[in-house]
Design a protein around this motif. Structure first.
Motif, PDB file in Angstrom:
ATOM      1  N   PRO A 108       3.885  11.523 -11.555  1.00 57.78           N
ATOM      2  CA  PRO A 108       4.302  12.622 -10.679  1.00 57.78           C
ATOM      3  C   PRO A 108       3.394  12.740  -9.459  1.00 57.78           C
ATOM      4  CG  PRO A 108       3.039  13.487 -12.511  1.00 57.78           C
ATOM      5  CD  PRO A 108       3.205  12.005 -12.775  1.00 57.78           C
ATOM      6  N   ARG A 109       3.875  13.472  -8.440  1.00 58.70           N
ATOM      7  CA  ARG A 109       3.068  13.747  -7.256  1.00 58.70           C
ATOM      8  C   ARG A 109       3.096  15.239  -7.000  1.00 58.70           C
ATOM      9  NH1 ARG A 109       1.193   9.427  -4.885  1.00 58.70           N
ATOM     10  NH2 ARG A 109       0.261  10.772  -3.320  1.00 58.70           N
ATOM     11  N   LEU A 110       1.952  15.779  -6.637  1.00 54.86           N
ATOM     12  CA  LEU A 110       1.833  17.193  -6.288  1.00 54.86           C
ATOM     13  C   LEU A 110       1.338  17.311  -4.859  1.00 54.86           C
ATOM     14  CD1 LEU A 110       0.030  18.612  -9.470  1.00 54.86           C
ATOM     15  CD2 LEU A 110       2.480  18.646  -8.981  1.00 54.86           C
ATOM     16  N   GLN A 130       0.829  -1.209   0.000  1.00 54.69           N
ATOM     17  CA  GLN A 130       0.000   0.000   0.000  1.00 54.69           C
ATOM     18  C   GLN A 130       0.862   1.256   0.000  1.00 54.69           C
ATOM     19  OE1 GLN A 130      -3.288   0.387  -0.233  1.00 54.69           O
ATOM     20  NE2 GLN A 130      -3.812  -1.771  -0.266  1.00 54.69           N
ATOM     21  N   THR A 131       1.988   1.210   0.708  1.00 52.56           N
ATOM     22  CA  THR A 131       2.872   2.380   0.744  1.00 52.56           C
ATOM     23  C   THR A 131       3.469   2.652  -0.622  1.00 52.56           C
ATOM     24  OG1 THR A 131       3.426   2.062   3.082  1.00 52.56           O
ATOM     25  CG2 THR A 131       4.981   3.329   1.756  1.00 52.56           C
ATOM     26  N   LEU A 132       3.963   1.616  -1.284  1.00 47.13           N
ATOM     27  CA  LEU A 132       4.562   1.798  -2.602  1.00 47.13           C
ATOM     28  C   LEU A 132       3.524   2.289  -3.613  1.00 47.13           C
ATOM     29  CD1 LEU A 132       6.947  -1.293  -2.840  1.00 47.13           C
ATOM     30  CD2 LEU A 132       7.544   1.094  -2.409  1.00 47.13           C
ATOM     31  N   GLU A 133       2.314   1.759  -3.520  1.00 44.00           N
ATOM     32  CA  GLU A 133       1.257   2.224  -4.426  1.00 44.00           C
ATOM     33  C   GLU A 133       0.931   3.686  -4.156  1.00 44.00           C
ATOM     34  OE1 GLU A 133      -3.458   1.305  -5.442  1.00 44.00           O
ATOM     35  OE2 GLU A 133      -2.229  -0.230  -4.451  1.00 44.00           O
ATOM     36  N   PHE A 134       0.820   4.043  -2.874  1.00 42.21           N
ATOM     37  CA  PHE A 134       0.508   5.421  -2.480  1.00 42.21           C
ATOM     38  C   PHE A 134       1.580   6.401  -2.947  1.00 42.21           C
ATOM     39  CE2 PHE A 134       0.981   8.708   0.925  1.00 42.21           C
ATOM     40  CZ  PHE A 134      -0.198   9.400   0.684  1.00 42.21           C
ATOM     41  N   LEU A 135       2.844   5.988  -2.831  1.00 44.35           N
ATOM     42  CA  LEU A 135       3.952   6.860  -3.214  1.00 44.35           C
ATOM     43  C   LEU A 135       4.284   6.783  -4.700  1.00 44.35           C
ATOM     44  CD1 LEU A 135       6.378   6.256  -0.207  1.00 44.35           C
ATOM     45  CD2 LEU A 135       4.826   8.185  -0.566  1.00 44.35           C
ATOM     46  N   GLY A 136       3.526   5.965  -5.436  1.00 42.12           N
ATOM     47  CA  GLY A 136       3.789   5.859  -6.863  1.00 42.12           C
ATOM     48  C   GLY A 136       4.871   4.858  -7.194  1.00 42.12           C
ATOM     49  N   GLY A 137       5.156   3.922  -6.257  1.00 43.19           N
ATOM     50  CA  GLY A 137       6.206   2.942  -6.508  1.00 43.19           C
ATOM     51  C   GLY A 137       5.896   2.022  -7.667  1.00 43.19           C
ATOM     52  N   GLY A 138       4.605   1.765  -7.902  1.00 46.59           N
ATOM     53  CA  GLY A 138       4.257   0.909  -9.025  1.00 46.59           C
ATOM     54  C   GLY A 138       4.326   1.634 -10.347  1.00 46.59           C
ATOM     55  N   ARG A 139       4.350   2.978 -10.288  1.00 51.37           N
ATOM     56  CA  ARG A 139       4.428   3.788 -11.502  1.00 51.37           C
ATOM     57  C   ARG A 139       5.466   4.882 -11.262  1.00 51.37           C
ATOM     58  NH1 ARG A 139      -0.828   6.356 -13.631  1.00 51.37           N
ATOM     59  NH2 ARG A 139       0.736   7.106 -15.068  1.00 51.37           N
ATOM     60  N   HIS A 199      -2.174  20.306 -18.687  1.00 50.86           N
ATOM     61  CA  HIS A 199      -2.571  19.179 -19.541  1.00 50.86           C
ATOM     62  C   HIS A 199      -2.131  17.857 -18.920  1.00 50.86           C
ATOM     63  CE1 HIS A 199      -3.469  16.860 -23.126  1.00 50.86           C
ATOM     64  NE2 HIS A 199      -2.234  16.373 -23.093  1.00 50.86           N
ATOM     65  N   ARG A 200      -0.848  17.798 -18.469  1.00 51.80           N
ATOM     66  CA  ARG A 200      -0.370  16.528 -17.920  1.00 51.80           C
ATOM     67  C   ARG A 200      -1.059  16.208 -16.595  1.00 51.80           C
ATOM     68  NH1 ARG A 200       5.532  14.103 -15.978  1.00 51.80           N
ATOM     69  NH2 ARG A 200       4.701  11.991 -15.802  1.00 51.80           N
ATOM     70  N   ALA A 201      -1.249  17.214 -15.742  1.00 53.12           N
ATOM     71  CA  ALA A 201      -1.914  16.974 -14.464  1.00 53.12           C
ATOM     72  C   ALA A 201      -3.337  16.459 -14.682  1.00 53.12           C
ATOM     73  CB  ALA A 201      -1.932  18.254 -13.638  1.00 53.12           C
ATOM     74  N   GLY A 202      -4.015  17.011 -15.677  1.00 52.34           N
ATOM     75  CA  GLY A 202      -5.357  16.537 -16.001  1.00 52.34           C
ATOM     76  C   GLY A 202      -5.345  15.110 -16.504  1.00 52.34           C
ATOM     77  N   ARG A 203      -4.371  14.802 -17.359  1.00 50.46           N
ATOM     78  CA  ARG A 203      -4.261  13.460 -17.921  1.00 50.46           C
ATOM     79  C   ARG A 203      -3.972  12.416 -16.837  1.00 50.46           C
ATOM     80  NH1 ARG A 203      -0.041  14.174 -21.059  1.00 50.46           N
ATOM     81  NH2 ARG A 203       1.433  13.015 -19.789  1.00 50.46           N
ATOM     82  N   GLU A 204      -3.178  12.816 -15.841  1.00 50.97           N
ATOM     83  CA  GLU A 204      -2.816  11.894 -14.747  1.00 50.97           C
ATOM     84  C   GLU A 204      -3.898  11.811 -13.665  1.00 50.97           C
ATOM     85  OE1 GLU A 204      -0.290   9.991 -14.556  1.00 50.97           O
ATOM     86  OE2 GLU A 204       1.201  10.742 -15.970  1.00 50.97           O
ATOM     87  N   ARG A 207      -1.527  21.863  -1.936  1.00 53.66           N
ATOM     88  CA  ARG A 207      -1.531  23.274  -2.327  1.00 53.66           C
ATOM     89  C   ARG A 207      -1.183  23.431  -3.801  1.00 53.66           C
ATOM     90  NH1 ARG A 207      -4.069  27.371  -0.242  1.00 53.66           N
ATOM     91  NH2 ARG A 207      -2.987  27.509   1.756  1.00 53.66           N
ATOM     92  N   GLN A 208      -0.210  22.657  -4.288  1.00 52.07           N
ATOM     93  CA  GLN A 208       0.143  22.723  -5.712  1.00 52.07           C
ATOM     94  C   GLN A 208      -1.037  22.304  -6.581  1.00 52.07           C
ATOM     95  OE1 GLN A 208       3.599  20.231  -5.978  1.00 52.07           O
ATOM     96  NE2 GLN A 208       4.763  21.508  -4.540  1.00 52.07           N
ATOM     97  N   THR A 209      -1.734  21.247  -6.157  1.00 49.36           N
ATOM     98  CA  THR A 209      -2.910  20.789  -6.903  1.00 49.36           C
ATOM     99  C   THR A 209      -3.994  21.856  -6.919  1.00 49.36           C
ATOM    100  OG1 THR A 209      -2.444  18.500  -6.278  1.00 49.36           O
ATOM    101  CG2 THR A 209      -4.680  18.991  -7.034  1.00 49.36           C
TER     102      THR A 209
END
Length: 345
Positions: free
Chosen positions: A280-282, A267-276, A334-339, A285-287
């Motif tokens: 990217p992660r925002l 679950q941690t790796l999935e949450f942190l994007g370890g599988g992908r 565009h990329r943030a929307g796509r992701e 506040r950035q989002t």
């Protein structure tokens, strides 16, 4: 080295984006490598991340003779480690008393933290909570009174009770129990153990919880005997958007080779994007800001909308562009929307 010239021992494991573990007591970097469960966790996380660990002041391989300290001192030490080893925004791992450190750092440095993973943690303790039951206060005072005498004695009642609470059913394994007992003995002197325990009992980061802006995942062993599940339920209630995952375990230190440990790692790796690794992660506040930019707002309009300065908005946009590996705002939107990163903006 800290501002008061304390040397903090640090170690890096694995490769990839930084994952920084906030300091926890009963810490010894070398002993951890000899414990199969702990090493399995480090190895699994290290396949996708560079895990940054350190021994807090007075502990393990760090300076052992230290002046009086409190939570703010330990937080300043964490800031020193972050500045030295994770100058770019990074994810934080807070285990047990490392959880309030990670929370406080994320609240005070929102632009430096991409995500929080908290395990068997808490925001308030025995002496800081306004309504601690009398029997728990007595238990805390008894532990403090016996810690100094019993910390280094193999057969002391304090050591036996402490290990049973720390490990749960895993304490029945004589090899695992011996290894954790050795880490306990080598991690710090009885005097430092009592001082860390007293500091832990006075922690209160409830106010900081509301200021956390990054995605937060909270784990808790369902039958943890050292920090109750109720503590993590409060964290989830106090940290905006936090999510709780219950683990079927009674161990405060997760047995990595059991199902609870495997669930935590997966679950941690999935949450942190370890599988992908390309995802990217925002920060929250950035989002939020990028979502308003996507609506066509200028920096000044976004600043007015969120009660921020235009300079702060510019900084968040720049960090988002870097996280998304984009050259301009239109490409970033565009990329943030796509992701799917703007779905909750």
């Amino acid at each position: 080295m800290t501002s008061d010239r304390i040397t903090l021992a640090c170690a890096l494991t694995g490769s990839g984006p930084k994952l920084v573990r906030a300091g926890t007591w009963v810490s010894h970097l070398e002993c951890e490598l000899r414990e199969p469960d702990t090493w399995s966790t480090l190895e699994a996380l290290g396949r996708h991340h560079t895990l940054v660990r350190y021994d807090p002041r007075g502990c393990g391989l760090s300076t052992r003779q230290v002046p009086p300290f409190d939570f703010e001192t330990l937080l300043a030490d964490f800031e020193t480690v972050m500045d030295a080893l994770a100058p770019e925004p990074a994810a934080l791992l807070g285990v047990s008393c490392g959880a309030p450190l990670a929370i406080a750092y994320a609240a005070r440095h929102p632009d430096r933290v991409t995500a929080l993973v908290l395990v068997n943690g808490f925001a308030r303790a025995y002496f800081s909570a306004p309504s601690t039951p009398p029997h728990l206060l007595e238990e805390a005072k008894l532990l403090l009174a016996t810690a100094r005498q019993g910390w280094a004695q193999e057969r002391s009642p304090f050591r036996q009770i402490f290990l049973a609470q720390l490990m749960g059913a895993a304490a029945a394994d004589p090899v695992a129990r011996h290894l954790v007992s050795e880490r306990m003995r080598l991690s710090m002197t009885p005097d430092i153990a009592e001082r860390h325990l007293r500091c832990n009992y006075a922690i209160d980061v409830k106010a900081e919880c509301a200021l956390v802006q990054c995605p937060t995942l909270v784990f808790h062993a369902r039958d943890d005997q050292m920090v109750t599940l109720d503590q993590s339920r409060k964290l989830v209630a106090w940290i905006p958007g936090a999510r709780l995952i219950l683990l079927d375990s009674d161990s405060h230190i997760l047995p990595a080779r059991q199902e609870a440990g495997r669930m935590f790692i997966g679950q941690t790796l999935e949450f942190l994007g370890g599988g992908r690794p390309d995802r990217p992660r925002l920060s929250r506040r950035q989002t939020q800001i990028l979502g308003l930019v996507a609506q066509g707002m200028t920096d000044k309009q976004v600043a007015r909308e969120l009660a921020l300065s235009p300079r702060t908005v510019e900084m968040h946009v720049a960090l988002a562009l870097r996280a998304l590996s984009c050259a301009n705002r239109a490409e970033a939107v565009h990329r943030a929307g796509r992701e799917g990163l703007l779905d909750d903006a």
